[in-house]
Design a protein around this motif. Structure first.
Motif, PDB file in Angstrom:
ATOM      1  N   CYS A  47      -7.929   6.801  -6.458  1.00 44.91           N
ATOM      2  CA  CYS A  47      -8.611   5.610  -6.987  1.00 44.91           C
ATOM      3  C   CYS A  47      -8.013   4.325  -6.419  1.00 44.91           C
ATOM      4  O   CYS A  47      -8.726   3.336  -6.205  1.00 44.91           O
ATOM      5  N   LYS A  48      -6.717   4.316  -6.170  1.00 40.66           N
ATOM      6  CA  LYS A  48      -6.084   3.138  -5.574  1.00 40.66           C
ATOM      7  C   LYS A  48      -6.584   2.894  -4.155  1.00 40.66           C
ATOM      8  O   LYS A  48      -6.593   1.764  -3.670  1.00 40.66           O
ATOM      9  N   TYR A  55      -7.044  -5.539 -10.288  1.00 40.57           N
ATOM     10  CA  TYR A  55      -6.825  -4.487  -9.292  1.00 40.57           C
ATOM     11  C   TYR A  55      -7.342  -4.855  -7.910  1.00 40.57           C
ATOM     12  O   TYR A  55      -7.293  -4.038  -6.993  1.00 40.57           O
ATOM     13  N   LYS A  93     -10.274  -5.255  -6.543  1.00 41.60           N
ATOM     14  CA  LYS A  93     -11.394  -4.505  -5.982  1.00 41.60           C
ATOM     15  C   LYS A  93     -12.511  -5.476  -5.599  1.00 41.60           C
ATOM     16  O   LYS A  93     -12.773  -6.465  -6.290  1.00 41.60           O
ATOM     17  N   LEU A 138      -6.648   3.826 -12.478  1.00 44.44           N
ATOM     18  CA  LEU A 138      -5.797   2.844 -11.794  1.00 44.44           C
ATOM     19  C   LEU A 138      -4.563   2.519 -12.617  1.00 44.44           C
ATOM     20  O   LEU A 138      -3.485   2.276 -12.064  1.00 44.44           O
ATOM     21  N   ASN A 146       0.829  -1.205   0.000  1.00 42.81           N
ATOM     22  CA  ASN A 146       0.000   0.000   0.000  1.00 42.81           C
ATOM     23  C   ASN A 146       0.864   1.257   0.000  1.00 42.81           C
ATOM     24  O   ASN A 146       1.826   1.353   0.770  1.00 42.81           O
ATOM     25  N   ASP A 147       0.534   2.222  -0.853  1.00 39.76           N
ATOM     26  CA  ASP A 147       1.337   3.443  -0.973  1.00 39.76           C
ATOM     27  C   ASP A 147       1.421   4.219   0.335  1.00 39.76           C
ATOM     28  O   ASP A 147       2.475   4.761   0.688  1.00 39.76           O
ATOM     29  N   LYS A 169     -11.255   0.361  -2.259  1.00 39.18           N
ATOM     30  CA  LYS A 169     -11.144  -1.099  -2.159  1.00 39.18           C
ATOM     31  C   LYS A 169     -12.482  -1.798  -2.370  1.00 39.18           C
ATOM     32  O   LYS A 169     -12.523  -2.991  -2.661  1.00 39.18           O
ATOM     33  N   GLU A 225      -2.135   4.928 -11.951  1.00 38.62           N
ATOM     34  CA  GLU A 225      -1.831   4.878 -10.519  1.00 38.62           C
ATOM     35  C   GLU A 225      -2.284   6.140  -9.789  1.00 38.62           C
ATOM     36  O   GLU A 225      -1.547   6.710  -8.968  1.00 38.62           O
ATOM     37  N   THR A 285       4.990   6.410  -6.087  1.00 42.75           N
ATOM     38  CA  THR A 285       4.350   6.075  -7.365  1.00 42.75           C
ATOM     39  C   THR A 285       5.372   6.030  -8.500  1.00 42.75           C
ATOM     40  O   THR A 285       5.361   5.119  -9.336  1.00 42.75           O
TER      41      THR A 285
END
Length: 341
Positions: free
Chosen positions: A195-196, A236, A238, A188, A34-35, A199, A191, A50
């Protein structure tokens, strides 16, 4: 996948040591982390994270087999409880996970939207999962969410944060839903951080927009929608919660050619009395046809018990389909000011 090595001006030996302490030692582990977590560990900005991920992907690449292995690991290690105790006990190991596609079906007025509100709120509160709520009937209620938060004694600060994490998109066509999901795919791919963070995706509801089209158009649009859902779920990770109606098998709307206007109210809801009058038997199936029936991993049906004299707030949730566990079980829930419990 290769081990992390010093790269550019940002991924230094010191940063790699900090990552290693958090069990991130491989390029693949860095790419799928996770960023926000990486920002906390490294003290680098999300923009820098990113850019690093983009450059590392170009340098190393990720083969499909490796992606499949990583996906299975994520699914195995990440589980989301709905926050509804009786439902979580019923489902056990079949709980929500990244990439899951769930369906909630039932007649009009049984509490499908209330269940979506509750699960969305619980996931944000318990797992900090941003939610994209696609509202096709204009039934999403911020007032109802605030009532649920107030009944749970959530502080104003936390309530405000939770409300902001529900991203509502109101569309009234099937093409509109597809457009929203495809735009999410585009964001997405580049990136987009906002939006990332999403979930969980709710579509409430599909029949309201499905019956607007002729049969040939329906199948093309439904196929496009399903492909887009699976791309977001598999590529992705989701998680989807989709709302559907139940219909009587002998008067199945997609087989007997009945018009939506014949069975619906002006607000887009299918009239249950009209369905019952048109029905000969009480065999109930989900709407949208045979093609759609194979799409969800899990299908839940929410209903009121007509044989028992109960308060209006009492509901039963039954498992109609489950790719990861037994079917046929059911549990009792109540609709309260705090949501479905």
């Amino acid at each position: 996948m290769a081990l992390l090595e010093p790269f550019g001006n940002d991924l230094t030996k010191y940063i790699i040591q900090r990552l290693n302490r958090h069990k991130i030692s491989k390029v693949s582990e860095f790419l799928f982390a996770n960023d926000k977590d990486l920002t906390k560990i490294t003290n680098l900005s999300e923009t820098t994270i990113t850019e690093l991920k983009r450059d590392l992907r170009k340098l190393h690449g990720v083969h499909r087999a490796q992606l499949s292995h990583i996906r299975r690991k994520i699914v195995k290690e990440t589980k989301y409880n709905t926050g509804i105790e009786s439902l979580d006990c019923l489902l056990g190991e079949s709980s929500l996970f990244p990439g899951a596609v769930w369906e909630i079906c039932g007649f009009s007025g049984t509490g499908k939207t209330q269940l979506c509100h509750t699960i969305s709120l619980n996931l944000i509160k318990n797992y900090n999962c941003d939610t994209l709520y696609i509202d096709t009937k204009y039934d999403f209620s911020g007032i109802r969410i605030r009532q649920m938060l107030k009944s749970r004694n959530i502080s104003k600060t936390d309530a405000g944060r939770i409300m902001q994490q529900i991203k509502v998109e109101r569309v009234d066509t099937l093409e509109g839903v597809i457009k929203v999901l495809k735009e999410l795919c585009v964001q997405l791919e580049i990136e987009n951080a906002d939006c990332k963070a999403i979930k969980f995706i709710v579509i409430d509801a599909l029949p309201a927009i499905w019956f607007q089209h002729r049969e040939r158009e329906r199948m093309f649009l439904l196929s496009t929608l399903v492909n887009t859902i699976w791309k977001l779920a598999l590529q992705y990770m989701k998680t989807f919660l989709l709302v559907n109606l139940t219909v009587y098998k002998e008067t199945n709307l997609f087989e007997n050619g009945l018009q939506y206007s014949q069975l619906g109210d002006t607000d887009g809801e299918v009239n249950e009395e009209a369905l019952m009058q048109a029905s000969v038997e009480s065999s109930i199936v989900p709407a949208l046809g045979r093609y759609w029936s194979s799409v969800p991993h899990l299908r839940l049906c929410i209903k009121s018990n007509e044989k028992k004299i109960e308060p209006v707030c009492k509901r039963t949730i039954a498992v109609l389909k489950n790719c990861y566990g037994p079917t046929g079980g059911n549990c009792n829930v109540s609709i309260t000011d705090a949501g479905v419990i």
